[in-house]
Design a protein around this motif. Structure first.
Motif, PDB file in Angstrom:
ATOM      1  N   ILE A  62       0.809  -1.221   0.000  1.00  0.00           N
ATOM      2  CA  ILE A  62       0.000   0.000   0.000  1.00  0.00           C
ATOM      3  C   ILE A  62       0.844   1.273   0.000  1.00  0.00           C
ATOM      4  O   ILE A  62       0.404   2.321  -0.480  1.00  0.00           O
ATOM      5  CB  ILE A  62      -0.964  -0.014   1.213  1.00  0.00           C
ATOM      6  CG1 ILE A  62      -2.085   1.004   1.034  1.00  0.00           C
ATOM      7  CG2 ILE A  62      -0.208   0.236   2.514  1.00  0.00           C
ATOM      8  CD1 ILE A  62      -3.163   0.901   2.092  1.00  0.00           C
ATOM      9  N   GLY A  63       2.087   1.208   0.516  1.00  0.00           N
ATOM     10  CA  GLY A  63       2.921   2.395   0.669  1.00  0.00           C
ATOM     11  C   GLY A  63       3.170   3.171  -0.603  1.00  0.00           C
ATOM     12  O   GLY A  63       2.887   4.383  -0.666  1.00  0.00           O
ATOM     13  N   PRO A  64       3.694   2.539  -1.669  1.00  0.00           N
ATOM     14  CA  PRO A  64       3.968   3.298  -2.899  1.00  0.00           C
ATOM     15  C   PRO A  64       2.721   3.928  -3.507  1.00  0.00           C
ATOM     16  O   PRO A  64       2.766   5.038  -4.036  1.00  0.00           O
ATOM     17  CB  PRO A  64       4.566   2.232  -3.827  1.00  0.00           C
ATOM     18  CG  PRO A  64       5.105   1.187  -2.920  1.00  0.00           C
ATOM     19  CD  PRO A  64       4.175   1.160  -1.752  1.00  0.00           C
ATOM     20  N   TYR A  65       1.586   3.242  -3.421  1.00  0.00           N
ATOM     21  CA  TYR A  65       0.352   3.785  -3.977  1.00  0.00           C
ATOM     22  C   TYR A  65      -0.157   4.971  -3.158  1.00  0.00           C
ATOM     23  O   TYR A  65      -0.755   5.900  -3.705  1.00  0.00           O
ATOM     24  CB  TYR A  65      -0.717   2.693  -4.042  1.00  0.00           C
ATOM     25  CG  TYR A  65      -0.447   1.679  -5.124  1.00  0.00           C
ATOM     26  CD1 TYR A  65      -0.888   1.895  -6.429  1.00  0.00           C
ATOM     27  CD2 TYR A  65       0.264   0.517  -4.856  1.00  0.00           C
ATOM     28  CE1 TYR A  65      -0.632   0.973  -7.431  1.00  0.00           C
ATOM     29  CE2 TYR A  65       0.526  -0.419  -5.855  1.00  0.00           C
ATOM     30  CZ  TYR A  65       0.073  -0.183  -7.143  1.00  0.00           C
ATOM     31  OH  TYR A  65       0.340  -1.097  -8.135  1.00  0.00           O
ATOM     32  N   THR A  66       0.098   4.941  -1.857  1.00  0.00           N
ATOM     33  CA  THR A  66      -0.272   6.081  -1.020  1.00  0.00           C
ATOM     34  C   THR A  66       0.495   7.327  -1.445  1.00  0.00           C
ATOM     35  O   THR A  66      -0.084   8.412  -1.591  1.00  0.00           O
ATOM     36  CB  THR A  66       0.015   5.777   0.465  1.00  0.00           C
ATOM     37  OG1 THR A  66      -0.699   4.609   0.860  1.00  0.00           O
ATOM     38  CG2 THR A  66      -0.391   6.952   1.345  1.00  0.00           C
ATOM     39  N   GLY A  67       1.795   7.166  -1.649  1.00  0.00           N
ATOM     40  CA  GLY A  67       2.606   8.290  -2.098  1.00  0.00           C
ATOM     41  C   GLY A  67       2.189   8.784  -3.467  1.00  0.00           C
ATOM     42  O   GLY A  67       2.129   9.999  -3.714  1.00  0.00           O
ATOM     43  N   MET A  68       1.893   7.858  -4.371  1.00  0.00           N
ATOM     44  CA  MET A  68       1.481   8.244  -5.720  1.00  0.00           C
ATOM     45  C   MET A  68       0.167   9.018  -5.691  1.00  0.00           C
ATOM     46  O   MET A  68       0.024  10.052  -6.356  1.00  0.00           O
ATOM     47  CB  MET A  68       1.326   6.997  -6.587  1.00  0.00           C
ATOM     48  CG  MET A  68       0.925   7.297  -8.023  1.00  0.00           C
ATOM     49  SD  MET A  68       0.581   5.804  -8.979  1.00  0.00           S
ATOM     50  CE  MET A  68      -0.936   5.253  -8.178  1.00  0.00           C
ATOM     51  N   LEU A  69      -0.800   8.538  -4.900  1.00  0.00           N
ATOM     52  CA  LEU A  69      -2.083   9.230  -4.812  1.00  0.00           C
ATOM     53  C   LEU A  69      -1.937  10.599  -4.167  1.00  0.00           C
ATOM     54  O   LEU A  69      -2.567  11.574  -4.604  1.00  0.00           O
ATOM     55  CB  LEU A  69      -3.083   8.385  -4.020  1.00  0.00           C
ATOM     56  CG  LEU A  69      -3.673   7.172  -4.738  1.00  0.00           C
ATOM     57  CD1 LEU A  69      -4.551   6.374  -3.783  1.00  0.00           C
ATOM     58  CD2 LEU A  69      -4.480   7.595  -5.958  1.00  0.00           C
ATOM     59  N   ALA A  70      -1.114  10.682  -3.126  1.00  0.00           N
ATOM     60  CA  ALA A  70      -0.911  11.976  -2.453  1.00  0.00           C
ATOM     61  C   ALA A  70      -0.334  12.997  -3.419  1.00  0.00           C
ATOM     62  O   ALA A  70      -0.802  14.149  -3.489  1.00  0.00           O
ATOM     63  CB  ALA A  70       0.005  11.795  -1.248  1.00  0.00           C
ATOM     64  N   ALA A  71       0.675  12.590  -4.191  1.00  0.00           N
ATOM     65  CA  ALA A  71       1.296  13.502  -5.154  1.00  0.00           C
ATOM     66  C   ALA A  71       0.328  13.853  -6.280  1.00  0.00           C
ATOM     67  O   ALA A  71       0.258  15.013  -6.724  1.00  0.00           O
ATOM     68  CB  ALA A  71       2.562  12.875  -5.718  1.00  0.00           C
ATOM     69  N   SER A  72      -0.446  12.865  -6.749  1.00  0.00           N
ATOM     70  CA  SER A  72      -1.384  13.104  -7.847  1.00  0.00           C
ATOM     71  C   SER A  72      -2.464  14.101  -7.451  1.00  0.00           C
ATOM     72  O   SER A  72      -2.796  15.013  -8.220  1.00  0.00           O
ATOM     73  CB  SER A  72      -2.023  11.785  -8.287  1.00  0.00           C
ATOM     74  OG  SER A  72      -1.053  10.875  -8.757  1.00  0.00           O
ATOM     75  N   VAL A  73      -3.013  13.938  -6.242  1.00  0.00           N
ATOM     76  CA  VAL A  73      -4.055  14.857  -5.781  1.00  0.00           C
ATOM     77  C   VAL A  73      -3.474  16.258  -5.590  1.00  0.00           C
ATOM     78  O   VAL A  73      -4.137  17.256  -5.903  1.00  0.00           O
ATOM     79  CB  VAL A  73      -4.702  14.345  -4.481  1.00  0.00           C
ATOM     80  CG1 VAL A  73      -5.638  15.395  -3.890  1.00  0.00           C
ATOM     81  CG2 VAL A  73      -5.461  13.052  -4.743  1.00  0.00           C
ATOM     82  N   PHE A  74      -2.241  16.341  -5.087  1.00  0.00           N
ATOM     83  CA  PHE A  74      -1.598  17.652  -4.934  1.00  0.00           C
ATOM     84  C   PHE A  74      -1.499  18.360  -6.284  1.00  0.00           C
ATOM     85  O   PHE A  74      -1.797  19.561  -6.399  1.00  0.00           O
ATOM     86  CB  PHE A  74      -0.213  17.484  -4.315  1.00  0.00           C
ATOM     87  CG  PHE A  74       0.541  18.779  -4.160  1.00  0.00           C
ATOM     88  CD1 PHE A  74       0.311  19.605  -3.086  1.00  0.00           C
ATOM     89  CD2 PHE A  74       1.469  19.186  -5.113  1.00  0.00           C
ATOM     90  CE1 PHE A  74       0.988  20.815  -2.943  1.00  0.00           C
ATOM     91  CE2 PHE A  74       2.152  20.383  -4.990  1.00  0.00           C
ATOM     92  CZ  PHE A  74       1.912  21.198  -3.903  1.00  0.00           C
ATOM     93  N   ILE A  75      -1.076  17.613  -7.313  1.00  0.00           N
ATOM     94  CA  ILE A  75      -0.963  18.205  -8.654  1.00  0.00           C
ATOM     95  C   ILE A  75      -2.336  18.627  -9.161  1.00  0.00           C
ATOM     96  O   ILE A  75      -2.503  19.725  -9.716  1.00  0.00           O
ATOM     97  CB  ILE A  75      -0.309  17.206  -9.626  1.00  0.00           C
ATOM     98  CG1 ILE A  75       1.152  16.958  -9.232  1.00  0.00           C
ATOM     99  CG2 ILE A  75      -0.377  17.714 -11.068  1.00  0.00           C
ATOM    100  CD1 ILE A  75       1.824  15.832  -9.998  1.00  0.00           C
ATOM    101  N   GLU A  76      -3.333  17.786  -8.957  1.00  0.00           N
ATOM    102  CA  GLU A  76      -4.672  18.113  -9.439  1.00  0.00           C
ATOM    103  C   GLU A  76      -5.253  19.329  -8.723  1.00  0.00           C
ATOM    104  O   GLU A  76      -5.940  20.153  -9.338  1.00  0.00           O
ATOM    105  CB  GLU A  76      -5.602  16.909  -9.275  1.00  0.00           C
ATOM    106  CG  GLU A  76      -5.285  15.774 -10.233  1.00  0.00           C
ATOM    107  CD  GLU A  76      -6.384  14.734 -10.301  1.00  0.00           C
ATOM    108  OE1 GLU A  76      -7.577  15.101 -10.176  1.00  0.00           O
ATOM    109  OE2 GLU A  76      -6.059  13.550 -10.478  1.00  0.00           O
ATOM    110  N   GLU A  77      -4.976  19.457  -7.424  1.00  0.00           N
ATOM    111  CA  GLU A  77      -5.463  20.630  -6.706  1.00  0.00           C
ATOM    112  C   GLU A  77      -4.768  21.902  -7.175  1.00  0.00           C
ATOM    113  O   GLU A  77      -5.385  22.967  -7.243  1.00  0.00           O
ATOM    114  CB  GLU A  77      -5.282  20.439  -5.203  1.00  0.00           C
ATOM    115  CG  GLU A  77      -6.268  19.461  -4.580  1.00  0.00           C
ATOM    116  CD  GLU A  77      -7.710  19.860  -4.795  1.00  0.00           C
ATOM    117  OE1 GLU A  77      -8.037  21.049  -4.657  1.00  0.00           O
ATOM    118  OE2 GLU A  77      -8.518  18.969  -5.122  1.00  0.00           O
ATOM    119  N   ALA A  78      -3.491  21.784  -7.505  1.00  0.00           N
ATOM    120  CA  ALA A  78      -2.763  22.939  -8.055  1.00  0.00           C
ATOM    121  C   ALA A  78      -3.358  23.338  -9.403  1.00  0.00           C
ATOM    122  O   ALA A  78      -3.534  24.532  -9.692  1.00  0.00           O
ATOM    123  CB  ALA A  78      -1.276  22.611  -8.194  1.00  0.00           C
TER     124      ALA A  78
END
Length: 240
Positions: A62-78
């Motif tokens: 689950i760890g790598p996917y958590t990081g990927m989702l966190a970064a993806s949502v950050f980019i989308e919010e930007a």
């Protein structure tokens, strides 16, 4: 089988198509805006995919996917903030054109535009993550994962498409209202809800987690849709 294809199609995409026909398609400008928004978000998703391509294949933990989702949502919010800037520029242009022609560009029109921006975001996610998989349902079998034997991968995808179509459309309208009123609490809440919805999908890594994640995501989508309708109704009454 055809029945699987059409059943999943109408579950995952049917409500979004109906919403488009009833609300967006009534005004050609909203159609163009929704298409532009969908194209913009498609570019964003392709950009995010390109970033994480170097890390593929990810570990099945689950760890790598958590990081990927966190970064993806950050980019989308930007990018969402960037779409607000485009939205504001467009509003100023339309306001000036309306004044010059003796017409009035009202608050309700601005809300419709915010909905079109959000609809493009949700529609792009549906195409990117669900519609591309749908042709596989025409085969003789289906696909399951060990942690979720109760739901096929395609059913999970359809529910994901349904839920995030509502969530992303609603969050854009709420965020734009927050930006317009300079309510940073609302803007922060939108980002946190987006992260929360994304992280809920990680429950699919847990045994029978899909039985919790998918209903909760659909319920969240319905709740946000109800809040957005109430918000637009309130703003519309003020505009009158």
């Amino acid at each position: 089988m055809p029945i699987d294809f059409f059943g999943l199609f109408f579950l995952g995409l049917g409500p979004g198509i109906a919403f488009f026909i009833v609300l967006i398609a009534r005004k050609s400008f909203l159609v163009l805006l929704a298409l532009f928004s969908a194209f913009l978000w498609l570019v964003v998703l392709l950009f995010i995919s390109a970033i994480f391509r170097a890390f593929v294949p990810l570990s099945s933990t689950i760890g790598p996917y958590t990081g990927m989702l966190a970064a993806s949502v950050f980019i989308e919010e930007a990018v969402r903030f960037g779409t607000w800037w485009l939205h504001r520029v467009t509003l100023n242009t339309l306001d000036n054109m309306a004044r010059a022609s003796g017409h009035r560009f009202g608050l309700l029109d601005k809300l419709y535009m915010a909905v079109a921006w959000g609809y493009g975001h949700g529609a792009c996610h549906a195409v990117f993550f669900f519609l591309s998989l749908l042709p596989l349902t025409t085969g003789d079998g289906t696909l399951y994962v060990g942690t979720c034997p109760q739901m096929s991968v395609f059913l999970v995808g359809a529910l994901y498409s349904l839920a995030f179509g509502m969530i992303l459309t609603s969050l854009t309208v709420i965020a734009f209202d927050g930006y317009m009123s300079r309510s940073y609490l609302v803007v922060a809440a939108v980002a946190l809800l987006h992260w929360g919805a994304a992280f809920l999908t990680l429950l699919n890594f847990q045994q029978d987690g899909c039985l919790v994640a998918m209903p909760v995501l659909v319920a969240l989508g319905l709740l946000l849709t109800g809040y957005t309708v109430a918000l637009c109704w309130k703003k519309g009454k003020v505009a009158r």
